[in-house]
Design a protein around this motif. Structure first.
Motif, PDB file in Angstrom:
ATOM      1  N   ALA A  28      -5.255  51.209  -8.980  1.00 30.40           N
ATOM      2  CA  ALA A  28      -4.510  50.083  -8.413  1.00 30.40           C
ATOM      3  C   ALA A  28      -4.306  50.320  -6.925  1.00 30.40           C
ATOM      4  O   ALA A  28      -4.159  51.462  -6.478  1.00 30.40           O
ATOM      5  CB  ALA A  28      -3.165  49.915  -9.111  1.00 30.40           C
ATOM      6  N   ASP A  30      -1.913  48.358  -4.026  1.00 31.72           N
ATOM      7  CA  ASP A  30      -0.924  47.308  -3.796  1.00 31.72           C
ATOM      8  C   ASP A  30      -0.575  47.267  -2.316  1.00 31.72           C
ATOM      9  O   ASP A  30       0.082  48.170  -1.798  1.00 31.72           O
ATOM     10  CB  ASP A  30       0.326  47.582  -4.635  1.00 31.72           C
ATOM     11  CG  ASP A  30       1.312  46.420  -4.617  1.00 31.72           C
ATOM     12  OD1 ASP A  30       1.239  45.590  -3.694  1.00 31.72           O
ATOM     13  OD2 ASP A  30       2.152  46.345  -5.531  1.00 31.72           O
ATOM     14  N   ARG A 110       5.540  54.112  -8.234  1.00 31.25           N
ATOM     15  CA  ARG A 110       5.264  53.450  -6.951  1.00 31.25           C
ATOM     16  C   ARG A 110       6.478  53.395  -6.037  1.00 31.25           C
ATOM     17  O   ARG A 110       6.341  53.202  -4.839  1.00 31.25           O
ATOM     18  CB  ARG A 110       4.761  52.037  -7.204  1.00 31.25           C
ATOM     19  CG  ARG A 110       3.416  51.987  -7.914  1.00 31.25           C
ATOM     20  CD  ARG A 110       2.882  50.578  -7.946  1.00 31.25           C
ATOM     21  NE  ARG A 110       1.642  50.496  -8.697  1.00 31.25           N
ATOM     22  CZ  ARG A 110       0.919  49.398  -8.805  1.00 31.25           C
ATOM     23  NH1 ARG A 110       1.335  48.277  -8.218  1.00 31.25           N
ATOM     24  NH2 ARG A 110      -0.210  49.390  -9.494  1.00 31.25           N
ATOM     25  N   THR A 138      -0.263  58.957  -7.513  1.00 31.49           N
ATOM     26  CA  THR A 138       0.226  57.745  -6.855  1.00 31.49           C
ATOM     27  C   THR A 138       0.580  58.114  -5.424  1.00 31.49           C
ATOM     28  O   THR A 138       1.403  59.014  -5.191  1.00 31.49           O
ATOM     29  CB  THR A 138       1.462  57.183  -7.567  1.00 31.49           C
ATOM     30  OG1 THR A 138       1.126  56.878  -8.923  1.00 31.49           O
ATOM     31  CG2 THR A 138       1.948  55.916  -6.879  1.00 31.49           C
TER      32      THR A 138
END
Length: 245
Positions: A28, A30, A110, A138
């Motif tokens: 991912a 973002d 996150r 992350t």
């Protein structure tokens, strides 16, 4: 990990080699929260390109070769210390990992508020796999600088390069990062300096100031280099980033 197969020196010490080559995805990215989740086998260059597509980057991984696997960079504690940004551990928001005693473990996420108490993820940065096997990380990202550039400065010996670095790290010269590289078998030493700014003219001005200081210390501007900088490829070297603290 598997105990099948012939005995090896590593196995004799109770260790095994684990390949994470297939865990190579960017899970991912973002741009709103400025975070990326990536599997440990993903090459750093893949993460860089994905982050660059949305105007972000991870300064903690600034000068590592693009082929380096993300898990190896984090577990090895790599990432050149930056005067402006910090090291790789400062960008580690969370991890997914396997430990001998607890099995699969997740920590952080996150947002910083997702992890309280002891920063378990940061403990794995630099642990070189001794605490467990990283599967996923992350990372916090930051906006990419508008303009940045680096120059390589050559000194006749590694000793001169080491002596000069404390002066090149002078806060008044506003270098974003400084790195020293010296061959293990003797020969010239090098300093790699980086600057950044929202104005291209300021980048040139700061590089000129750093170059002048380096020349006063016995250095010579080896060349202006493209981004990301490469220095003394494929040679045995000693290298480190300079922490201003």
């Amino acid at each position: 990990m598997s105990d099948a197969g012939p005995a090896t020196p590593d196995r004799a010490r109770g260790r095994a080699i684990v390949s994470l080559g297939r865990l190579d995805r960017i899970v991912a990215l973002d741009s709103e929260s400025c975070t990326a989740i990536a599997e440990a086998g993903a090459p750093i260059e893949v993460l860089r390109e994905a982050a660059r597509s949305v105007g972000l980057w991870c300064p903690g991984l600034r000068w590592l070769p693009g082929s380096t696997r993300l898990g190896a960079a984090v577990a090895g504690g790599h990432g050149r210390r930056s005067r402006a940004y910090g090291a790789v551990a400062d960008y580690l928001l969370g991890t997914r990992l396997v430990t001998p005693s607890s099995g699969l473990v997740r920590h952080g996420g996150r947002a910083i508020k997702n992890a309280s108490g002891y920063n378990l993820s940061a403990a794995f940065a630099g642990a070189r796999g001794e605490l467990g096997v990283l599967l996923e990380v992350t990372l916090r990202l930051v906006p990419e600088p508008t303009f940045r550039a680096a120059r390589r400065i050559r000194f006749d010996t590694g000793k001169l390069a080491l002596a000069a670095v404390r002066f090149l790290s002078d806060p008044d010269l506003t270098a974003a990062a400084v790195e020293v590289v010296t061959p293990l078998n003797g020969g010239p030493g090098y300093s790699l300096v980086e600057v950044e700014d929202v104005l291209g003219a300021n980048v040139d001005l700061r590089l000129d100031r750093l170059a002048k200081r380096a020349e006063d210390l016995g250095g010579r501007i080896d060349e202006s280099i493209d981004w990301p900088p490469r220095i003394l490829e494929h040679r045995p070297i000693f290298r480190f980033g300079v922490d201003p603290r």
